[in-house]
Design a protein around this motif. Structure first.
Motif, PDB file in Angstrom:
ATOM      1  N   THR A   1      33.574   2.376 -40.330  1.00 35.53           N
ATOM      2  CA  THR A   1      33.607   1.873 -39.037  1.00 35.53           C
ATOM      3  C   THR A   1      32.313   0.990 -38.792  1.00 35.53           C
ATOM      4  N   LYS A   2      32.506   0.333 -37.612  1.00 34.47           N
ATOM      5  CA  LYS A   2      31.173  -0.304 -37.073  1.00 34.47           C
ATOM      6  C   LYS A   2      30.152   0.800 -36.841  1.00 34.47           C
ATOM      7  N   ALA A   3      30.723   1.769 -36.300  1.00 27.55           N
ATOM      8  CA  ALA A   3      29.696   2.967 -35.881  1.00 27.55           C
ATOM      9  C   ALA A   3      29.046   3.769 -37.009  1.00 27.55           C
ATOM     10  N   GLY A   4      29.844   3.787 -38.024  1.00 26.58           N
ATOM     11  CA  GLY A   4      29.362   4.536 -39.172  1.00 26.58           C
ATOM     12  C   GLY A   4      30.446   4.700 -40.173  1.00 26.58           C
TER      13      GLY A   4
ATOM     14  N   LYS B   1      34.254   7.552 -40.842  1.00 24.16           N
ATOM     15  CA  LYS B   1      35.080   8.715 -40.772  1.00 24.16           C
ATOM     16  C   LYS B   1      35.366   9.411 -42.024  1.00 24.16           C
TER      17      LYS B   1
ATOM     18  N   SER C   1      33.235  12.179 -37.642  1.00 23.57           N
ATOM     19  CA  SER C   1      32.404  10.716 -37.722  1.00 23.57           C
ATOM     20  C   SER C   1      30.845  11.060 -37.954  1.00 23.57           C
TER      21      SER C   1
ATOM     22  N   GLN D   1      26.961   8.783 -38.979  1.00 23.19           N
ATOM     23  CA  GLN D   1      26.220   7.581 -38.658  1.00 23.19           C
ATOM     24  C   GLN D   1      25.091   7.860 -39.662  1.00 23.19           C
ATOM     25  N   SER D   2      24.702   7.334 -41.010  1.00 18.94           N
ATOM     26  CA  SER D   2      24.101   7.432 -41.777  1.00 18.94           C
ATOM     27  C   SER D   2      23.450   6.251 -42.261  1.00 18.94           C
ATOM     28  N   LYS D   3      21.790   6.387 -42.404  1.00 18.80           N
ATOM     29  CA  LYS D   3      21.306   5.249 -42.945  1.00 18.80           C
ATOM     30  C   LYS D   3      21.703   5.030 -44.516  1.00 18.80           C
TER      31      LYS D   3
ATOM     32  N   GLU E   1      26.566  14.071 -31.734  1.00 17.25           N
ATOM     33  CA  GLU E   1      26.453  12.905 -31.749  1.00 17.25           C
ATOM     34  C   GLU E   1      26.266  12.177 -33.170  1.00 17.25           C
ATOM     35  N   LEU E   2      26.757  11.112 -33.160  1.00 19.35           N
ATOM     36  CA  LEU E   2      26.954  10.627 -34.597  1.00 19.35           C
ATOM     37  C   LEU E   2      25.402  10.655 -35.230  1.00 19.35           C
ATOM     38  N   SER E   3      24.487  10.387 -34.804  1.00 22.39           N
ATOM     39  CA  SER E   3      23.096  10.139 -35.414  1.00 22.39           C
ATOM     40  C   SER E   3      22.648  11.609 -35.853  1.00 22.39           C
TER      41      SER E   3
END
Length: 375
Positions: free
Chosen positions: A249-252, A254, A263, A265-267, A345-347
């Motif tokens: 996804t745009k955010a990270g 799934k 969900s 969000q990973s670097k 939080e995704l982060s």
């Protein structure tokens, strides 16, 4: 930054048993580095090889950028503080501290001056004439440290020196050791299996497991960005989910797990169908009465434990997995049996590596039947 100790391709075998497997790391001048790991992981063996009490099966050890493989322990500018203190019971405090200087044939007046400086440094002024049986465990440990420091070594090795002390005294000595290290600027290499002790005292921590180095980094990086599941589990508490990336996804991304989906969000780059391990620290877990976008992790509040400054809550997921959650001590707790939805939080999600073939095999099975059986 000057390299004080360097281990290059170090291996240590006892017969057919491999204790150390290709160990490589550097300790810098003036650094407080801790070797951390469970019993039997090879940290004390590594310390003994640095000191010269053991020889590597292969590889090279450098001290102050010079090879020391041919040097016996007494010719290395290294001193060691042992777990059992190794003090001489028939000598006074001052005589114990001065022992190394005496062996080096330092004149008695100069020895006495150095001993007084050391007693002041470890905050035991006036104790010089006492016998060891008149001292507490913490005082004996300070004497052992003073004796190790009086010869001004380039490196001080400490092999679980506080393990015999009670909890309160141990915490006092942790602060004392860090104070001494900062004041003197000597390179410390410390061995412990206590992760809280390592986090509190160290500039960097080398996490060892079964004879190899899992990760070496500063305490904050180890806690917030563990590279492997072992490090995530050994440094602090963790919740670990195993799953497969089902959508980018745009955010990270799934990730489908046995209990639903989540969900992240990973670097670190991920791709669809990739098998991943997701680590969530207990203090990052959040609860909602309704589902939060990007998450479907239903749970039931199973237990609460009071731990002084925090509450520890156990959440039970549909497959029986126990999820840990920490909240401030003053926070109002939900009644046991309450149905909730877990999110974060995704982060706050940490993507870590896996070396488990079992995980890869199991995740190909759409019901994830044997994954996440943590409790």
């Amino acid at each position: 930054m000057k390299e004080m100790i360097k281990l290059s391709s170090i291996k240590k075998n006892y017969g057919d048993v491999k204790i150390i497997k290709d160990l490589n790391f550097t300790v810098y001048e003036g650094e407080f580095l801790t070797m951390l790991g469970p019993s039997g992981c090879g940290k004390t063996t590594t310390l003994r090889m640095i000191a010269g009490f053991e020889e590597p099966t292969s590889g090279e050890i450098l001290l102050d950028e010079k090879p020391v493989g041919d040097l016996p322990p007494y010719k290395r500018k290294i001193n060691t503080v042992f777990q059992n203190y190794a003090l001489f019971p028939h000598l006074t405090v001052a005589q114990n501290i001065a022992f190394g200087l005496k062996m080096a044939k330092v004149p008695k007046p100069k020895r006495s001056l150095q001993v007084e400086k050391m007693l002041k440094l470890v905050q035991l002024e006036g104790y010089g004439n006492r016998k060891l049986d008149q001292l507490s465990g913490g005082q004996k440990q300070r004497i052992a440290i003073a004796r190790a420091l009086i010869n001004h070594p380039q490196v001080l090795l400490l092999d679980e020196p506080l393990s015999a002390l009670d909890l309160k005294l141990r915490k006092q000595m942790q602060l004392e050791l860090k104070r001494l290290q900062r004041k003197l600027g000597i390179t410390f290499v410390y061995v412990t299996h206590d992760q809280e002790e390592a986090l509190m005292m160290s500039d960097r921590i080398a996490v060892m497991n079964k004879g190899h180095l899992e990760q070496i980094a500063d305490p904050r990086t180890l806690y917030e960005k563990p590279k492997t599941c072992f490090v995530a589990n050994f440094i602090g508490e963790s919740n670990i989910f195993y799953g497969k990336v089902s959508e980018i996804t745009k955010a990270g991304a799934k990730v489908t797990i046995e209990n639903g989906y989540l969900s992240i969000q990973s670097k670190k780059p991920v791709s669809e169908s990739q098998i991943v391990n997701i680590v969530i620290r207990p203090e990052k877990v959040k609860l909602s009465e309704t589902e939060v976008a990007g998450f479907h992790i239903p749970a039931t509040v199973a237990e609460h434990y009071y731990a002084g400054n925090m509450n520890k809550t156990v959440l039970r997921l549909p497959n029986g997995m126990a999820l840990k959650m920490n909240t401030p001590g003053e926070q109002v707790l939900l009644p046991i049996g309450t149905s909730v939805f877990v999110y974060w939080e995704l982060s706050d999600a940490i993507l870590v590596e896996t070396a488990s073939d079992d995980v890869y095999n199991v995740v190909d099975n759409p019901d994830f039947s044997t994954v996440n059986q943590q409790s």
